[in-house]
Design a protein around this motif. Structure first.
Motif, PDB file in Angstrom:
ATOM      1  N   SER A  40       0.832  -1.207   0.000  1.00 46.05           N
ATOM      2  CA  SER A  40       0.000   0.000   0.000  1.00 46.05           C
ATOM      3  C   SER A  40       0.862   1.250   0.000  1.00 46.05           C
ATOM      4  O   SER A  40       0.603   2.215  -0.718  1.00 46.05           O
ATOM      5  CB  SER A  40      -0.917   0.002   1.230  1.00 46.05           C
TER       6      SER A  40
ATOM      7  N   LEU B  23       2.549   1.748  -3.461  1.00 45.95           N
ATOM      8  CA  LEU B  23       1.610   2.134  -4.505  1.00 45.95           C
ATOM      9  C   LEU B  23       1.187   3.589  -4.390  1.00 45.95           C
ATOM     10  O   LEU B  23       0.940   4.261  -5.377  1.00 45.95           O
ATOM     11  CB  LEU B  23       0.363   1.233  -4.446  1.00 45.95           C
ATOM     12  N   PHE B  24       1.106   4.060  -3.160  1.00 48.88           N
ATOM     13  CA  PHE B  24       0.600   5.409  -2.953  1.00 48.88           C
ATOM     14  C   PHE B  24       1.621   6.324  -2.291  1.00 48.88           C
ATOM     15  O   PHE B  24       1.276   7.240  -1.565  1.00 48.88           O
ATOM     16  CB  PHE B  24      -0.677   5.373  -2.095  1.00 48.88           C
TER      17      PHE B  24
ATOM     18  N   ASP C 144      -7.359   8.370  -7.065  1.00 50.84           N
ATOM     19  CA  ASP C 144      -6.272   7.583  -6.484  1.00 50.84           C
ATOM     20  C   ASP C 144      -6.174   7.812  -4.979  1.00 50.84           C
ATOM     21  O   ASP C 144      -5.953   6.875  -4.208  1.00 50.84           O
ATOM     22  CB  ASP C 144      -4.938   7.947  -7.139  1.00 50.84           C
TER      23      ASP C 144
ATOM     24  N   ILE D 177      -8.973   5.988  -3.207  1.00 54.33           N
ATOM     25  CA  ILE D 177      -8.676   4.556  -3.118  1.00 54.33           C
ATOM     26  C   ILE D 177      -7.674   4.300  -1.998  1.00 54.33           C
ATOM     27  O   ILE D 177      -7.816   3.358  -1.208  1.00 54.33           O
ATOM     28  CB  ILE D 177      -8.117   4.027  -4.457  1.00 54.33           C
ATOM     29  N   ALA D 178      -6.636   5.135  -1.933  1.00 55.95           N
ATOM     30  CA  ALA D 178      -5.607   4.977  -0.903  1.00 55.95           C
ATOM     31  C   ALA D 178      -6.196   5.101   0.499  1.00 55.95           C
ATOM     32  O   ALA D 178      -5.858   4.332   1.403  1.00 55.95           O
ATOM     33  CB  ALA D 178      -4.506   6.023  -1.100  1.00 55.95           C
TER      34      ALA D 178
ATOM     35  N   LEU E 127      -8.229   1.885   1.216  1.00 56.14           N
ATOM     36  CA  LEU E 127      -7.356   0.744   1.451  1.00 56.14           C
ATOM     37  C   LEU E 127      -6.679   0.852   2.815  1.00 56.14           C
ATOM     38  O   LEU E 127      -6.546  -0.148   3.535  1.00 56.14           O
ATOM     39  CB  LEU E 127      -6.305   0.642   0.346  1.00 56.14           C
TER      40      LEU E 127
ATOM     41  N   GLN F 287      -7.255  -3.705  -3.581  1.00 57.20           N
ATOM     42  CA  GLN F 287      -5.961  -3.900  -4.237  1.00 57.20           C
ATOM     43  C   GLN F 287      -6.139  -4.169  -5.727  1.00 57.20           C
ATOM     44  O   GLN F 287      -5.298  -3.765  -6.538  1.00 57.20           O
ATOM     45  CB  GLN F 287      -5.201  -5.049  -3.566  1.00 57.20           C
TER      46      GLN F 287
ATOM     47  N   VAL G  22      -6.494  -0.960  -7.617  1.00 58.98           N
ATOM     48  CA  VAL G  22      -5.219  -0.294  -7.873  1.00 58.98           C
ATOM     49  C   VAL G  22      -4.627  -0.704  -9.224  1.00 58.98           C
ATOM     50  O   VAL G  22      -4.033   0.118  -9.933  1.00 58.98           O
ATOM     51  CB  VAL G  22      -4.203  -0.616  -6.746  1.00 58.98           C
TER      52      VAL G  22
ATOM     53  N   CYS H 247     -12.572  -1.568 -12.833  1.00 63.02           N
ATOM     54  CA  CYS H 247     -12.330  -0.862 -11.564  1.00 63.02           C
ATOM     55  C   CYS H 247     -13.619  -0.764 -10.747  1.00 63.02           C
ATOM     56  O   CYS H 247     -13.638  -1.049  -9.540  1.00 63.02           O
ATOM     57  CB  CYS H 247     -11.783   0.540 -11.830  1.00 63.02           C
TER      58      CYS H 247
END
Length: 205
Positions: A15, A18-19, A73, A76-77, A80, A123, A126, A134
């Motif tokens: 995580s 990715l972010f 984004d 989503i972060a 998550l 995930q 992502v 999505c």
């Protein structure tokens, strides 16, 4: 137990990687433009839980600026991160803390399954390749969060303990745990729902 913590650490690491751009962004009154904040506020009007949307995404305003893609984004972060936080919370609970009344002894199994489902589906969001794909995974993640949220409310038993001491000790603990879980999964549900609404608002982000 060691494997469980290793898996959770791996998820947190993934995580973070990715972010990284989003999570390392700092926000200050001088570093965040009014234009970026206005963009987030106007975008959050498309969501169901607008106050939560503004509160959680404004932290990333200096990175989001006026980009719909970065906005989604970031959402989503946030979701998550909440899913992983809930999973960590669950990992600290014991079976005794899940015992409610004399005729009912639920376990962490249902909660953990739903939580892991939310994590896995987010995930997938992502790395998804198309808007349809999505949204499919976002919907799945929301269904799992709702399932756990509803279970935390409905999971109660009809017959109380016969002893007042047991009721005051074990009953109080289970109520507290149930409320904590409900809070965790409700927030997760709301954050994922906001992601879904932002996806629909910006289908070509």
């Amino acid at each position: 137990m060691a494997k469980q913590y290793q898996a959770l650490f791996l998820l947190l690491s993934v995580s973070y990687l990715l972010f990284s751009e989003l999570t390392t962004a700092s926000v200050s009154p001088t570093g965040t433009s009014t234009k970026a904040l206005n963009f987030i506020q106007s975008s959050c009007k498309f969501t169901t839980y607008q106050s939560l949307c503004v509160e959680t995404l404004s932290v990333y305003a200096s990175t989001i600026q006026t980009s719909p893609r970065r906005l989604v984004d970031a959402a989503i972060a946030v979701s998550l991160n909440q899913a992983l936080s809930t999973k960590l919370f669950l990992s600290h609970l014991t079976k005794n803390q899940f015992r409610t009344l004399a005729d009912c002894q639920p376990t962490t199994e249902s909660y953990t399954t739903d939580c892991e489902c939310s994590v896995q589906q987010l995930q997938e969001v992502v790395i998804c390749k198309s808007w349809t794909e999505c949204l499919f995974h976002v919907n799945n993640a929301e269904v799992c969060a709702i399932s756990a949220e509803e279970y935390s409310v409905e999971n109660s038993c009809s017959n109380p303990f016969t002893g007042p001491v047991k009721m005051s000790v074990r009953g109080r603990i289970s109520d507290a745990i149930r409320k904590s879980l409900h809070t965790q999964f409700t927030k997760l549900h709301h954050e994922i729902n906001n992601v879904k609404m932002l996806f629909k608002a910006f289908p070509k982000n």
